[in-house]
Each structure stands twice: as structure tokens, then as C-alpha cells.
Design a protein around this motif. Structure first.
Motif, PDB file in Angstrom:
ATOM      1  N   ALA A  66      20.918  47.548  25.773  1.00 49.02           N
ATOM      2  CA  ALA A  66      22.224  47.757  25.061  1.00 49.02           C
ATOM      3  C   ALA A  66      23.250  48.573  25.619  1.00 49.02           C
ATOM      4  N   ALA A  67      22.592  49.908  25.946  1.00 51.29           N
ATOM      5  CA  ALA A  67      23.610  51.104  26.423  1.00 51.29           C
ATOM      6  C   ALA A  67      24.123  50.534  27.790  1.00 51.29           C
ATOM      7  N   LEU A  68      23.396  49.710  28.640  1.00 51.80           N
ATOM      8  CA  LEU A  68      23.976  49.484  29.936  1.00 51.80           C
ATOM      9  C   LEU A  68      25.377  48.551  29.934  1.00 51.80           C
ATOM     10  N   VAL A  69      25.324  47.701  28.653  1.00 48.65           N
ATOM     11  CA  VAL A  69      26.741  46.849  28.740  1.00 48.65           C
ATOM     12  C   VAL A  69      27.500  47.328  27.426  1.00 48.65           C
ATOM     13  N   GLU A  70      27.379  48.541  26.867  1.00 47.66           N
ATOM     14  CA  GLU A  70      28.064  48.796  25.569  1.00 47.66           C
ATOM     15  C   GLU A  70      29.512  48.555  25.790  1.00 47.66           C
ATOM     16  N   ASP A  71      30.237  48.940  27.138  1.00 43.04           N
ATOM     17  CA  ASP A  71      31.661  48.639  27.485  1.00 43.04           C
ATOM     18  C   ASP A  71      32.131  47.150  27.213  1.00 43.04           C
ATOM     19  N   ILE A  72      31.041  46.388  27.164  1.00 41.63           N
ATOM     20  CA  ILE A  72      31.665  44.953  27.057  1.00 41.63           C
ATOM     21  C   ILE A  72      31.056  44.326  25.828  1.00 41.63           C
ATOM     22  N   ILE A  73      30.016  44.574  25.003  1.00 41.41           N
ATOM     23  CA  ILE A  73      29.639  44.159  23.762  1.00 41.41           C
ATOM     24  C   ILE A  73      28.576  45.011  23.089  1.00 41.41           C
ATOM     25  N   ASN A  74      28.677  45.144  21.860  1.00 40.53           N
ATOM     26  CA  ASN A  74      27.635  45.795  20.865  1.00 40.53           C
ATOM     27  C   ASN A  74      26.516  44.863  20.840  1.00 40.53           C
ATOM     28  N   LEU A  75      25.507  44.739  21.486  1.00 45.06           N
ATOM     29  CA  LEU A  75      24.357  43.770  21.269  1.00 45.06           C
ATOM     30  C   LEU A  75      23.677  44.158  19.958  1.00 45.06           C
ATOM     31  N   GLU A  76      23.623  45.244  19.607  1.00 51.29           N
ATOM     32  CA  GLU A  76      23.040  45.687  18.276  1.00 51.29           C
ATOM     33  C   GLU A  76      23.711  44.989  17.220  1.00 51.29           C
ATOM     34  N   GLU A  77      25.140  45.075  17.441  1.00 47.75           N
ATOM     35  CA  GLU A  77      25.686  44.610  16.228  1.00 47.75           C
ATOM     36  C   GLU A  77      25.550  43.122  15.892  1.00 47.75           C
ATOM     37  N   THR A  78      25.387  42.519  17.263  1.00 45.98           N
ATOM     38  CA  THR A  78      25.404  40.903  17.384  1.00 45.98           C
ATOM     39  C   THR A  78      23.885  40.673  16.741  1.00 45.98           C
ATOM     40  N   SER A  79      22.947  41.510  17.152  1.00 44.28           N
ATOM     41  CA  SER A  79      21.470  41.369  16.470  1.00 44.28           C
ATOM     42  C   SER A  79      21.589  41.481  14.921  1.00 44.28           C
ATOM     43  N   THR A 132      32.266  34.746  23.062  1.00 44.92           N
ATOM     44  CA  THR A 132      33.701  34.963  23.142  1.00 44.92           C
ATOM     45  C   THR A 132      34.069  36.127  23.644  1.00 44.92           C
ATOM     46  N   GLN A 133      33.438  37.384  22.955  1.00 45.09           N
ATOM     47  CA  GLN A 133      33.625  38.679  23.239  1.00 45.09           C
ATOM     48  C   GLN A 133      33.350  38.961  24.871  1.00 45.09           C
ATOM     49  N   VAL A 134      31.980  38.519  25.242  1.00 46.42           N
ATOM     50  CA  VAL A 134      31.624  38.696  26.486  1.00 46.42           C
ATOM     51  C   VAL A 134      32.742  38.094  27.541  1.00 46.42           C
ATOM     52  N   LYS A 135      33.113  36.798  27.373  1.00 44.87           N
ATOM     53  CA  LYS A 135      34.031  36.319  28.107  1.00 44.87           C
ATOM     54  C   LYS A 135      35.185  36.652  28.425  1.00 44.87           C
ATOM     55  N   LYS A 136      35.686  37.428  27.755  1.00 47.86           N
ATOM     56  CA  LYS A 136      37.023  38.349  27.774  1.00 47.86           C
ATOM     57  C   LYS A 136      36.774  39.378  28.949  1.00 47.86           C
ATOM     58  N   PHE A 137      35.711  39.613  29.535  1.00 46.99           N
ATOM     59  CA  PHE A 137      35.441  40.552  30.637  1.00 46.99           C
ATOM     60  C   PHE A 137      35.146  39.719  31.816  1.00 46.99           C
ATOM     61  N   LYS A 138      35.352  38.472  31.899  1.00 49.14           N
ATOM     62  CA  LYS A 138      35.073  37.615  33.110  1.00 49.14           C
ATOM     63  C   LYS A 138      35.829  38.436  34.287  1.00 49.14           C
ATOM     64  N   ASN A 139      37.095  38.743  34.149  1.00 46.08           N
ATOM     65  CA  ASN A 139      37.697  39.150  35.266  1.00 46.08           C
ATOM     66  C   ASN A 139      37.706  40.595  35.717  1.00 46.08           C
ATOM     67  N   LYS A 140      36.525  41.326  34.732  1.00 51.30           N
ATOM     68  CA  LYS A 140      36.306  42.663  34.901  1.00 51.30           C
ATOM     69  C   LYS A 140      35.076  43.162  35.417  1.00 51.30           C
TER      70      LYS A 140
END
Length: 259
Positions: free
Chosen positions: A73-86, A214-222
Motif C-alpha cells: 500500500a505504501a508503494l502506491v499511496e500517492d495514487i490510491i489508499n488501498l487500505e481504505e478500499t479494503s 476510477t480513482q486509479v484511472k485518474k493517474f493513467k497519464n501520470k
């Protein structure tokens, strides 16, 4: 150039450890790596690790089981909060459990009334905290309100409006609750309701999954396409595990209801 090679030299041995990215996060740059180069090294490592994970998944042949995706989760925390999803998915599961407990039972034990909430002048309280619940016979439950006589009427009202199709009778501080005979048809209807409730919960789960993707796809250009693919894969995997748990809850409840 010498500095770059010096920073990247430890990477091959790190990449040979499959669980490294998942359990320990990103490796630090070697001692002596200049500060301006440090962040660049970490970004390169992140991309290399994610690409390696992706290659592993795509390398699986058709019909073969795929290794579980487990991104830190720490690896991608700038993209999405996986813990919040869980947590969001787990909340849906807990709501289903609560619904099964509150609304889907055959009313054959005193515990069937425990969940009923009584509104009193001092607030809301579970029925079993206000009265002593006992079962006189298979067709009759008794709620003794001697400890809180002032809440007797409120308790009777709560039982009547519980959605359990009960008609309580008040006798002083004693509430008699006749129980309708539990027929096979009634049990089957409850099992159908359990199935419907599970389907509604699965729909709520899909909404949590869709929101996260949807949150993840917001970063498809980044970020890279590989990173997006892996995150979507992990979110779907989390949703699949939640569905499996729901199906187990439904199977257990159906067995309980049908006897």
C-alpha cells in the motif's frame, strides 16, 4: 555516469527476491548516492519492480493459476489508499452479517429478540439490556421488564415494529410474545430474502470497486500502464475475495434457515 552505475549495481540481486516489493517497500539507494540522484533511483526501482510483477502475471499460460497480486500500500499511496478500499469492502460484509442477524432468523430462541433496539427517554438500548428474555415454550417468549418497568411500553412497541411479524401482549411488566409456527414455506421465504440481501450487498461491493478503479484511472497519464494494470488487478482481486466471503455467509445462513 559512474555515479549512476554505482546506484544501480545492487538492483539485480534485489529484483531476484519476489516478495521484496510487497513486504519491504522500495530499496534505499546505496551509501554514497548523491541526494539529487536518490529520488530518481527510487522511481526507477519502483518502475522496474512493477514491470517485473506485470511480466510475471502475463507470462502465465492460459488455464494456469495466476500468482496473487499483493502490492505494498505504501508503494502506491500517492495514487490510491488501498487500505481504505479494503475497509470499504469489509464494511459491506459486516453490514450483510448484521442484516442476517437482525432480520433473518426463525425466531426459535430467546437470542432472536436480542438485537431489537428500544427507544427510551434516556436513549436507545438493546432489548436484552432492559428486560430478561426467556422462552416459555416453542410458541411463546417472555420479556420481563421488572428492572425497567417505565420502558415496558417502548419495548413492546419495538418488538411490534421489528419487522419480525410479532404481536406482543403486555401484562404489567411482562411482555408475552407469541411465536407463529415456523413452517417450511416460511423458512424458504427467509432463504430467498437472504439471497436477495446478498445480491444487494454484492451490488454495494461493486460500487466500492468501481470507485477505487476510477480513482486509479485518474493517474493513467501520470504513471505507467503497467502500474494501472496491477492496481486494477489487485482491486478486483480484493473484490473477488469479498464475494467469496459473502457466498460463504449465504451458504451458512441458508443451511441454518432451511434446517
Amino acid at each position: 555516469m559512474a555515479l549512476v552505475l554505482r546506484c544501480l549495481r545492487p538492483l539485480p540481486s534485489l529484483l531476484l527476491r519476489p516478495s521484496f516489493a510487497m513486504t519491504r517497500g522500495l530499496p534505499q539507494a546505496p551509501r554514497g548516492c548523491p541526494a539529487p540522484l536518490l529520488e530518481g533511483c527510487r522511481q526507477c526501482v519502483q518502475q522496474m519492480l512493477l514491470s517485473r510483477q506485470l511480466a510475471t502475471k502475463k507470462a502465465k499460460g492460459k488455464g494456469q493459476s495466476q500468482a496473487k497480486v499483493n502490492i505494498s500500500a505504501a508503494l502506491v499511496e500517492d495514487i490510491i489508499n488501498l487500505e481504505e478500499t479494503s475497509e470499504g469492502m469489509q464494511a459491506v460484509i459486516e453490514a450483510l452479517k448484521e442484516d442476517f442477524s437482525r432480520n433473518l432468523n426463525v425466531r426459535t430462541s430467546p437470542g432472536a429478540l436480542d438485537h431489537i433496539t428500544v427507544m427510551t427517554k434516556d436513549g436507545k438500548f438493546p432489548l436484552n439490556q432492559l428486560g430478561q428474555i426467556s422462552q416459555k415454550s416453542p410458541q411463546l417468549m417472555i420479556v420481563n421488564m421488572a428492572s425497567f418497568p417505565e420502558s415496558t411500553a417502548a419495548a413492546a412497541k419495538a418488538i411490534r415494529e421489528s419487522g419480525m411479524n410479532l404481536s406482543p401482549e403486555v401484562d404489567g411488566t411482562v411482555i408475552r410474545v407469541p411465536l407463529p409456527k415456523v413452517t417450511r414455506e416460511h423458512r424458504e421465504n427467509l432463504a430467498k430474502l437472504a439471497k436477495q440481501s446478498t445480491n444487494k450487498s454484492k451490488e454495494a461491493l461493486r460500487k466500492v470497486r468501481s470507485k477505487s478503479i476510477t480513482q486509479v484511472k485518474k493517474f493513467k497519464n501520470k504513471v505507467s500502464e503497467d502500474t494501472i494494470w496491477l492496481l486494477e488487478k489487485q482491486i478486483q482481486q480484493m473484490a473477488d475475495e469479498a464475494v467469496t466471503e459473502m457466498d460463504k455467509l449465504l451458504a451458512a445462513k441458508t443451511k441454518e434457515l432451511l434446517g
